[in-house]
Design an enzyme around this catalytic site. Structure first.
Site, PDB file in Angstrom:
ATOM      1  N   SER A  46      25.508  55.577 -19.618  1.00 46.87           N
ATOM      2  CA  SER A  46      24.722  54.588 -20.345  1.00 46.87           C
ATOM      3  C   SER A  46      25.453  53.254 -20.481  1.00 46.87           C
ATOM      4  CB  SER A  46      24.337  55.172 -21.707  1.00 46.87           C
ATOM      5  OG  SER A  46      23.375  54.388 -22.341  1.00 46.87           O
ATOM      6  N   ASP A  87      20.297  48.296 -20.557  1.00 42.24           N
ATOM      7  CA  ASP A  87      21.667  48.812 -20.498  1.00 42.24           C
ATOM      8  C   ASP A  87      21.876  49.498 -19.152  1.00 42.24           C
ATOM      9  OD1 ASP A  87      20.098  51.046 -20.989  1.00 42.24           O
ATOM     10  OD2 ASP A  87      21.545  51.999 -22.325  1.00 42.24           O
ATOM     11  N   ASP A 123      21.902  52.473 -17.915  1.00 43.23           N
ATOM     12  CA  ASP A 123      21.006  53.509 -17.374  1.00 43.23           C
ATOM     13  C   ASP A 123      19.541  53.237 -17.676  1.00 43.23           C
ATOM     14  OD1 ASP A 123      21.137  54.139 -20.112  1.00 43.23           O
ATOM     15  OD2 ASP A 123      20.843  56.274 -19.739  1.00 43.23           O
ATOM     16  N   ASP A 182      17.717  52.928 -20.496  1.00 47.67           N
ATOM     17  CA  ASP A 182      16.910  53.540 -21.559  1.00 47.67           C
ATOM     18  C   ASP A 182      16.847  52.675 -22.818  1.00 47.67           C
ATOM     19  OD1 ASP A 182      19.449  54.007 -22.595  1.00 47.67           O
ATOM     20  OD2 ASP A 182      19.170  56.168 -22.872  1.00 47.67           O
TER      21      ASP A 182
END
Length: 449
Positions: free
Chosen positions: A100, A241, A243, A245
């Site tokens: 992340s 961000d 990843d 999400d």
């Protein structure tokens, strides 16, 4: 939390803590737990842009093939993209390789079940028990029983086509949109998505080289996008961000619009269009007091959970709510996806701007944020600190003085020997005074010299 699984999958420094050997075991054992009821189970794998992603993907794939699973590699894709495709393609499991918003040396492995939701604590415990088992009793198919791997890079496009169906507007023509993709999983996808909707797109943070993910860019560094928005004269800035999400936005003046403000804007619109289930939004205890007051003014109820998007999703599933999220930008539209989704949230936000014909500064300005201050105090025993009578007394005194025009939250850190003291008040001076008053008592009673 278990030995390997934390609040958001398995994480660690790649090739040191999260080794290819461990990834092989996670693939083998995790694949078995999630696919044991299927004859030829199908597992999807996606990854972000970290240099270690290829290494961990190879190890995971080997583990999965060794138990007879069919693997579909999605390539670079967002975490919510994997969650959606797992369910949409009828797979038994989905795996995302990402840490992340963490630094590049970290990586992580996150599983999704056939319903697109993250695993339960029980499933994670079962996987951990198999990893730590002294003897590997899992199936060892041979010949035609072994799994095969195929690439399904068009999965990303399938996901984008789905996302476009979630908005009311046909396109975003006439809007100039600035994107910051954190050199991460949305670097190609987000640019394509908004350009395909006829927006005038300008992009930063979309040149991943394996090492620059989240580096001074993305939702954890929105100040970079704020400057970019003003430089380009954009109507809105959208920061994801690593990843994909999370979403943090920037208005046309360069002001940062956080998850609370985005949730408020979306909640109000969903209520106006009769689509906000139970007239309720789910947030965590860290959401700003101004968020709750703004919702109240619109006749919208709120439910609070512990910090962490998994707790928000649990509450939403349990009680049938369809909007929830965190100040940090994890926002869940449960009608459309099973996890926080930055691109989905971005689409909803721009859709509302276009329909209402209002700038983001005006929409976000309806919510007056209270000054918020967080102080960490190192303590000998964080749990005992919470039970200390003097600490309880000073918290009660502060709450009485606030008289509904402020809020104090004192809680132990989930990972460190700290007590976190957060206060919100009508002025920054009052905020600081309240926090320091409580912090002084915590230090005196329980602090570490």
């Amino acid at each position: 939390m278990g030995k390997y699984f934390g609040t958001d999958g398995v994480r660690g420094v790649a090739n040191r803590e999260l080794t290819p050997e461990l990834a092989f075991q996670i693939g083998r054992c995790g694949g078995y737990v999630l696919t044991k009821s299927a004859e030829r189970p199908k597992v999807l794998i996606g990854r972000d842009t970290r240099i270690s992603g290829h290494m961990l993907e190879g190890a995971l794939v080997a583990g999965l093939l060794s138990i007879g699973a069919e693997v579909m590699r999605l390539g670079v894709i967002s975490t919510p993209g994997v969650a959606y495709l797992t369910k949409a393609l009828g797979a038994q499991a989905g795996i995302m390789i990402s840490a992340s918003h963490n630094p590049v040396q970290d990586n992580g492995i996150k599983f999704f079940g056939p319903d697109g939701f993250k695993l339960s604590d029980e499933q994670e415990a079962e996987i951990e028990a198999l990893i730590d088992s002294a003897e590997d009793m899992l199936p060892r198919p041979i010949g035609a029983g072994l799994g095969q791997v195929n690439d399904y890079f068009e999965g990303g496009q399938k996901y984008l086509q789905y996302l476009k169906q979630t908005i009311d507007e046909e396109d975003f023509s006439g809007m100039k949109i600035a994107l910051d993709c954190a050199h991460g999983a949305t670097s190609s996808l987000a640019t394509y998505l908004f350009a395909d909707l006829d927006a005038d797109v300008v992009t930063m943070g979309a040149s991943p080289n394996g090492l620059n993910i989240n580096e001074g860019v993305g939702s954890t560094h929105p100040e970079a996008l704020a400057a970019f928005v003003k430089e380009k004269g954009a109507d809105v800035g959208l920061a994801f961000d690593g990843d994909g999400d999370r979403l943090i936005a920037v208005d046309e003046r360069g002001n940062i619009v956080d998850g609370d403000q985005i949730m408020y804007i979306c909640a109000k619109y969903l209520k106006e269009t009769g689509r906000l289930k139970q007239q309720t939004v789910v947030s965590t205890v860290m959401s700003n007091l101004g968020f709750y007051k703004a919702l109240e003014a619109q006749g919208i109820k709120s439910v609070q959970t512990a910090v962490g998007d998994r707790y928000v999703v649990e509450e939403m599933k349990k009680n049938g709510y369809n909007l929830g999220g965190e100040q940090s930008g994890h926002i869940i539209f449960l009608d459309y996806n099973t996890t926080g989704d930055g691109m989905l949230t971005a689409l909803q936000l721009v859709n509302i701007m276009k329909i209402k014909g209002k700038p983001l500064s005006e929409l976000a300005g309806e919510m007056k944020k209270y000054p918020q201050l967080l102080v960490n105090v190192r303590v000998a025993d964080k749990e005992k600190a919470m039970e200390n009578e003097q600490v309880k007394k000073v918290i009660q005194e502060v709450e009485a003085e606030m008289n509904g025009n402020g809020r104090v939250l004192v809680r132990p850190s989930g990972t460190e020997p700290l007590v976190r003291i957060m206060a919100e008040a009508q002025t920054e001076e009052a905020c600081r005074a309240y926090v320091e008053r409580i912090a002084d008592v915590v230090r005196r009673e329980m602090g570490v010299e």
